[in-house]
Scaffold this active site. Structure first.
Site, PDB file in Angstrom:
ATOM      1  N   GLU A 256       0.830  -1.201   0.000  1.00 32.85           N
ATOM      2  CA  GLU A 256       0.000   0.000   0.000  1.00 32.85           C
ATOM      3  C   GLU A 256       0.857   1.241   0.000  1.00 32.85           C
ATOM      4  O   GLU A 256       1.959   1.250   0.550  1.00 32.85           O
ATOM      5  CB  GLU A 256      -0.851   0.022   1.270  1.00 32.85           C
ATOM      6  CG  GLU A 256      -2.142  -0.720   1.118  1.00 32.85           C
ATOM      7  CD  GLU A 256      -2.975  -0.563   2.363  1.00 32.85           C
ATOM      8  OE1 GLU A 256      -4.041   0.069   2.261  1.00 32.85           O
ATOM      9  OE2 GLU A 256      -2.554  -1.032   3.422  1.00 32.85           O
TER      10      GLU A 256
ATOM     11  N   CYS B 270       3.890   8.412   0.351  1.00 30.64           N
ATOM     12  CA  CYS B 270       4.278   7.589   1.493  1.00 30.64           C
ATOM     13  C   CYS B 270       4.341   6.143   0.992  1.00 30.64           C
ATOM     14  O   CYS B 270       3.326   5.594   0.558  1.00 30.64           O
ATOM     15  CB  CYS B 270       3.241   7.760   2.599  1.00 30.64           C
ATOM     16  SG  CYS B 270       3.469   6.654   3.997  1.00 30.64           S
TER      17      CYS B 270
ATOM     18  N   CYS C  94       4.983  -6.388   8.259  1.00 30.55           N
ATOM     19  CA  CYS C  94       6.187  -5.918   8.961  1.00 30.55           C
ATOM     20  C   CYS C  94       6.581  -6.926  10.034  1.00 30.55           C
ATOM     21  O   CYS C  94       5.745  -7.357  10.817  1.00 30.55           O
ATOM     22  CB  CYS C  94       5.953  -4.553   9.591  1.00 30.55           C
ATOM     23  SG  CYS C  94       7.460  -3.912  10.370  1.00 30.55           S
TER      24      CYS C  94
ATOM     25  N   CYS D 293       4.998  -3.869  16.154  1.00 33.80           N
ATOM     26  CA  CYS D 293       4.697  -2.898  17.214  1.00 33.80           C
ATOM     27  C   CYS D 293       3.224  -3.024  17.632  1.00 33.80           C
ATOM     28  O   CYS D 293       2.356  -3.238  16.794  1.00 33.80           O
ATOM     29  CB  CYS D 293       4.998  -1.482  16.739  1.00 33.80           C
ATOM     30  SG  CYS D 293       6.731  -1.255  16.292  1.00 33.80           S
TER      31      CYS D 293
ATOM     32  N   CYS E 195       0.465  -0.649  15.926  1.00 30.93           N
ATOM     33  CA  CYS E 195       0.530  -0.451  14.473  1.00 30.93           C
ATOM     34  C   CYS E 195      -0.239  -1.525  13.726  1.00 30.93           C
ATOM     35  O   CYS E 195      -0.064  -2.718  13.984  1.00 30.93           O
ATOM     36  CB  CYS E 195       2.000  -0.446  14.039  1.00 30.93           C
ATOM     37  SG  CYS E 195       2.220  -0.380  12.254  1.00 30.93           S
TER      38      CYS E 195
ATOM     39  N   GLY F 284       6.219  -1.634   6.849  1.00 29.45           N
ATOM     40  CA  GLY F 284       7.542  -2.245   6.818  1.00 29.45           C
ATOM     41  C   GLY F 284       8.624  -1.411   7.475  1.00 29.45           C
ATOM     42  O   GLY F 284       8.474  -0.207   7.680  1.00 29.45           O
TER      43      GLY F 284
ATOM     44  N   LEU G 154      10.482   6.871  18.261  1.00 31.68           N
ATOM     45  CA  LEU G 154      10.856   6.614  19.663  1.00 31.68           C
ATOM     46  C   LEU G 154       9.672   6.079  20.474  1.00 31.68           C
ATOM     47  O   LEU G 154       9.732   5.021  21.049  1.00 31.68           O
ATOM     48  CB  LEU G 154      11.372   7.893  20.321  1.00 31.68           C
ATOM     49  CG  LEU G 154      12.815   8.301  20.051  1.00 31.68           C
ATOM     50  CD1 LEU G 154      13.180   9.499  20.923  1.00 31.68           C
ATOM     51  CD2 LEU G 154      13.781   7.145  20.316  1.00 31.68           C
ATOM     52  N   HIS G 155       8.638   6.876  20.579  1.00 39.42           N
ATOM     53  CA  HIS G 155       7.388   6.493  21.263  1.00 39.42           C
ATOM     54  C   HIS G 155       7.557   6.136  22.732  1.00 39.42           C
ATOM     55  O   HIS G 155       6.625   5.628  23.360  1.00 39.42           O
ATOM     56  CB  HIS G 155       6.691   5.331  20.557  1.00 39.42           C
ATOM     57  CG  HIS G 155       6.566   5.498  19.064  1.00 39.42           C
ATOM     58  ND1 HIS G 155       6.363   6.712  18.462  1.00 39.42           N
ATOM     59  CD2 HIS G 155       6.630   4.583  18.058  1.00 39.42           C
ATOM     60  CE1 HIS G 155       6.299   6.543  17.140  1.00 39.42           C
ATOM     61  NE2 HIS G 155       6.461   5.280  16.881  1.00 39.42           N
TER      62      HIS G 155
ATOM     63  N   ASN H  42      -3.572   6.966  15.366  1.00 39.75           N
ATOM     64  CA  ASN H  42      -4.716   6.606  14.532  1.00 39.75           C
ATOM     65  C   ASN H  42      -5.293   5.309  15.063  1.00 39.75           C
ATOM     66  O   ASN H  42      -4.615   4.284  15.016  1.00 39.75           O
ATOM     67  CB  ASN H  42      -4.247   6.345  13.099  1.00 39.75           C
ATOM     68  CG  ASN H  42      -4.451   7.542  12.221  1.00 39.75           C
ATOM     69  OD1 ASN H  42      -5.502   8.169  12.248  1.00 39.75           O
ATOM     70  ND2 ASN H  42      -3.431   7.864  11.455  1.00 39.75           N
TER      71      ASN H  42
ATOM     72  N   CYS I 154      -0.042   7.509   6.963  1.00 41.44           N
ATOM     73  CA  CYS I 154       1.178   6.724   6.975  1.00 41.44           C
ATOM     74  C   CYS I 154       1.291   5.999   8.303  1.00 41.44           C
ATOM     75  O   CYS I 154       0.871   6.485   9.334  1.00 41.44           O
ATOM     76  CB  CYS I 154       2.380   7.645   6.831  1.00 41.44           C
ATOM     77  SG  CYS I 154       2.504   8.343   5.215  1.00 41.44           S
TER      78      CYS I 154
HETATM   79  N1  SAH Z   1       8.781   0.916  10.348  1.00 40.77           N
HETATM   80  C1  SAH Z   1       9.128   2.302  10.292  1.00 40.77           C
HETATM   81  C2  SAH Z   1       8.412   3.059   9.201  1.00 40.77           C
HETATM   82  C3  SAH Z   1       6.956   2.740   8.984  1.00 40.77           C
HETATM   83  S1  SAH Z   1       5.874   3.248  10.294  1.00 40.77           S
HETATM   84  C4  SAH Z   1       8.914   2.947  11.648  1.00 40.77           C
HETATM   85  O1  SAH Z   1       8.332   2.308  12.528  1.00 40.77           O
HETATM   86  O2  SAH Z   1       9.358   4.073  11.825  1.00 40.77           O
HETATM   87  C5  SAH Z   1       5.882   5.019  10.106  1.00 40.77           C
HETATM   88  C6  SAH Z   1       5.439   5.775  11.348  1.00 40.77           C
HETATM   89  O3  SAH Z   1       4.042   5.576  11.610  1.00 40.77           O
HETATM   90  C7  SAH Z   1       6.160   5.327  12.609  1.00 40.77           C
HETATM   91  O4  SAH Z   1       6.578   6.440  13.364  1.00 40.77           O
HETATM   92  C8  SAH Z   1       5.098   4.548  13.316  1.00 40.77           C
HETATM   93  O5  SAH Z   1       5.350   4.463  14.688  1.00 40.77           O
HETATM   94  C9  SAH Z   1       3.856   5.320  12.985  1.00 40.77           C
HETATM   95  N2  SAH Z   1       2.602   4.609  13.236  1.00 40.77           N
HETATM   96  C10 SAH Z   1       2.380   3.285  13.184  1.00 40.77           C
HETATM   97  N3  SAH Z   1       1.096   3.003  13.484  1.00 40.77           N
HETATM   98  C11 SAH Z   1       0.486   4.177  13.748  1.00 40.77           C
HETATM   99  C12 SAH Z   1      -0.833   4.545  14.125  1.00 40.77           C
HETATM  100  N4  SAH Z   1      -1.778   3.640  14.282  1.00 40.77           N
HETATM  101  N5  SAH Z   1      -1.091   5.870  14.313  1.00 40.77           N
HETATM  102  C13 SAH Z   1      -0.138   6.788  14.121  1.00 40.77           C
HETATM  103  N6  SAH Z   1       1.130   6.510  13.765  1.00 40.77           N
HETATM  104  C14 SAH Z   1       1.446   5.216  13.572  1.00 40.77           C
HETATM  105 FE1  SF4 Z   2       6.702  -2.115  11.563  1.00 38.87          FE
HETATM  106 FE2  SF4 Z   2       7.006   0.541  11.813  1.00 38.87          FE
HETATM  107 FE3  SF4 Z   2       4.595  -0.637  12.188  1.00 38.87          FE
HETATM  108 FE4  SF4 Z   2       6.539  -0.996  13.972  1.00 38.87          FE
HETATM  109  S1  SF4 Z   2       5.536   0.953  13.469  1.00 38.87           S
HETATM  110  S2  SF4 Z   2       5.209  -2.589  13.131  1.00 38.87           S
HETATM  111  S3  SF4 Z   2       8.339  -1.060  12.682  1.00 38.87           S
HETATM  112  S4  SF4 Z   2       5.738  -0.533  10.287  1.00 38.87           S
END
Ligand code: SAH
Ligand code: SF4
Length: 342
Positions: free
Chosen positions: A94, A107, A114, A118, A121, A161, A217-218, A292, A335
Site C-alpha cells: 500500500e 508515502c 512488517c 509494534c 501499528c 515495513g 521513539l514512542h 490513529n 502513513c
Molecule cells: N517501520 C518504520 C516506518 C513505517 S511506520 C517505523 O516504525 O518508523 C511510520 C510511522 O508511523 C512510525 O513512526 C510509526 O510508529 C507510525 N505509526 C504506526 N502506526 C500508527 C498509528 N496507528 N497511528 C499513528 N502513527 C502510527
Molecule cells: Fe513495523 Fe514501523 Fe509498524 Fe513498527 S511501526 S510494526 S516497525 S511498520
C-alpha cells in the site's frame, strides 16, 4: 512466473550498457529512461519512438509489468489517496499520496507486512510476508505519478515495513529516483523512518547523502518502549539514541524523532522530561503524532490538553516540537497505519 529481469531493477548506466551491447546508439537508453521516469509508461509497446526491433528485444528480455492498482480510495476533504497495489490482483503493498500546500508527498511501503510487530501499528499486527524488491518500491511511486498526473516532490518511507530491514532495496530505490537522469527527486525531500536499528542508522550516515532520517521513539524509557516496540529488547533505547546522535553529528542534518502519544502509556510529564534529557544536544525535531485508532487494539489517543502540556515541557527544555496534522484519517490512509488486506 517470468524469470526475466525487471527493467526497474536497472540503473541508467546499466540500461545504456544493454542498449550498446545490442548495437544501438546511447541516446536510445535516454529515451527508454524518459519513458519510464518522465512519461510513466507501463509497457515497452508504448515507447513509440524506439525502433520496432529494439522494442521487441526489450519485451523479450525484460519484465516491465508494474504493480497494478487493486483498490484506490480518495478522501475528498483533503485530497489524499490510498493505493493498494498488487500482482495479478493479489494485494501486495500500500501507499498513500498526501496533498500539502507545498506539494504532493508519496508515502511508500518497503515490506509486505512488517516483522517488527509494534503493538499500536496495523502493519505490525498483520505479520510479515516478504521484502519488496527495489522495482516494487519504485513501482508504487511511478504508479502514483502516472495515476495522479502530479509532480510528486517528496517521499517518506512511512508505509508498511521497516526500511532498514530491506536496506539495499530502499537505498537502491532512492538512488534511482534521485538520479538527475531519471526523476531527479531532491534527496533532501526523501525521509526514511526507522523503528531504530542502530547498526543500520550508523551505516546510513555514510550512505544517506542528504536523505533525511526519522526515528520512531514512542517512549523515553526501556520499560515503555519494550512494551510498544518488541525489537527494543534487542536494540535498547540508549543504543538507538547513540546511533541517532552519531547520524546527526556525521551528516550535519537535523533528524526527526517520532513520538505517538498514547493515553496513560507514554504521555506523562515525567515521560516528557525524560525525553528532553535523552535527546539533549542532538540537532532534532520531535514530531508528536496523534495515534490513529486501529480496530481491536486497546490504546487511546492522548487528550489535546495532555498533548499540549507534553509539548510545552519539551519546548521549555529547548526541544523543537511539531504536532502532526492528521491526513487521510477517515480512510485509514495515514502513513504508518497501512494494512495489506482491504
Ligand atoms: N517501520 C518504520 C516506518 C513505517 S511506520 C517505523 O516504525 O518508523 C511510520 C510511522 O508511523 C512510525 O513512526 C510509526 O510508529 C507510525 N505509526 C504506526 N502506526 C500508527 C498509528 N496507528 N497511528 C499513528 N502513527 C502510527
Ligand atoms: Fe513495523 Fe514501523 Fe509498524 Fe513498527 S511501526 S510494526 S516497525 S511498520
Amino acid at each position: 512466473m517470468s524469470h526475466k529481469p525487471h527493467i526497474l531493477e536497472f540503473k541508467p548506466s546499466e540500461i545504456e550498457q544493454v542498449i550498446k551491447a545490442q548495437g544501438y546508439e546511447p541516446y536510445r537508453a535516454k529515451q527508454i529512461i524518459a519513458w519510464i521516469y518522465v512519461k510513466f509508461a507501463s509497457s515497452f509497446e508504448e515507447m513509440t519512438d524506439l525502433p520496432k526491433g529494439l522494442r521487441a528485444y526489450l519485451a523479450e528480455n525484460f519484465e516491465f509489468s508494474r504493480l497494478s492498482i487493486v483498490t484506490l480510495q480518495e478522501q475528498e476533504s483533503d485530497g489524499s489517496k490510498r493505493y493498494l497495489w498488487g500482482i495479478h490482483g493479489d494485494p501486495l503493498a500500500e501507499s498513500v499520496l498526501l496533498e500539502y500546500k507545498y506539494g504532493s508527498t508519496a508515502c511508500l511501503s518497503t515490506q509486505a507486512g512488517c516483522p517488527v510487530g509494534c503493538e499500536f501499528c496495523a502493519s505490525g499486527r498483520l505479520g510479515f510476508q516478504r521484502n519488496l524488491a527495489k522495482g516494487e518500491i519504485l513501482s508504487q511511486f511511478l504508479g502514483m505519478c502516472g495515476e495522479s498526473r502530479k509532480r510528486i516532490s517528496r517521499v517518506v518511507f512511512m508505509g508498511t515495513g521497516e526500511p532498514f530491514f530491506n536496506y539495499e532495496a530502499v537505498l537502491g530505490a532512492i538512488d534511482m529516483l534521485t538520479d538527475p537522469s531519471t526523476y531527479d527527486l531532491s534527496r533532501r525531500r526523501v525521509t526514511v523512518s526507522t523503528v531504530g536499528i542502530p547498526g543500520a542508522v550508523r551505516k546510513f550516515a555514510e550512505d544517506s547523502h542528504g536523505v533525511r532520517l526519522a526515528v520512531s521513539l514512542h517512549g523515553s524509557s526501556d520499560r515503555v518502549r519494550n512494551r510498544l516496540i518488541p525489537v527494543n529488547k534487542v536494540y535498547p533505547l540508549d543504543e538507538v539514541i547513540a546511533s541517532a546522535r552519531y547520524f546527526a553529528r556525521v551528516t550535519g542534518q537535523r533528524i526527526t524523532f517520532e513520538y505517538i502519544l498514547l493515553r496513560g502509556v507514554n504521555d506523562s510529564r515525567e515521560d516528557a522530561v525524560k525525553l528532553a534529557g535523552l535527546i539533549s544536544g542532538i540537532d532534532c525535531l520531535v514530531n508528536l503524532i496523534p495515534w490513529n485508532p486501529v480496530p481491536g487494539i486497546g490504546f487511546e489517543r492522548s487528550d489535546p490538553d495532555v498533548r499540549n502540556e507534553f509539548k510545552n515541557i519539551l519546548e521549555r527544555n529547548r526541544v523543537k516540537v511539531t504536532v502532526r496534522r492528521r491526513l487521510g484519517g477517515n480512510i485509514e490512509a495515514a502513513c504508518g497505519q497501512l494494512r495489506r488486506s482491504t
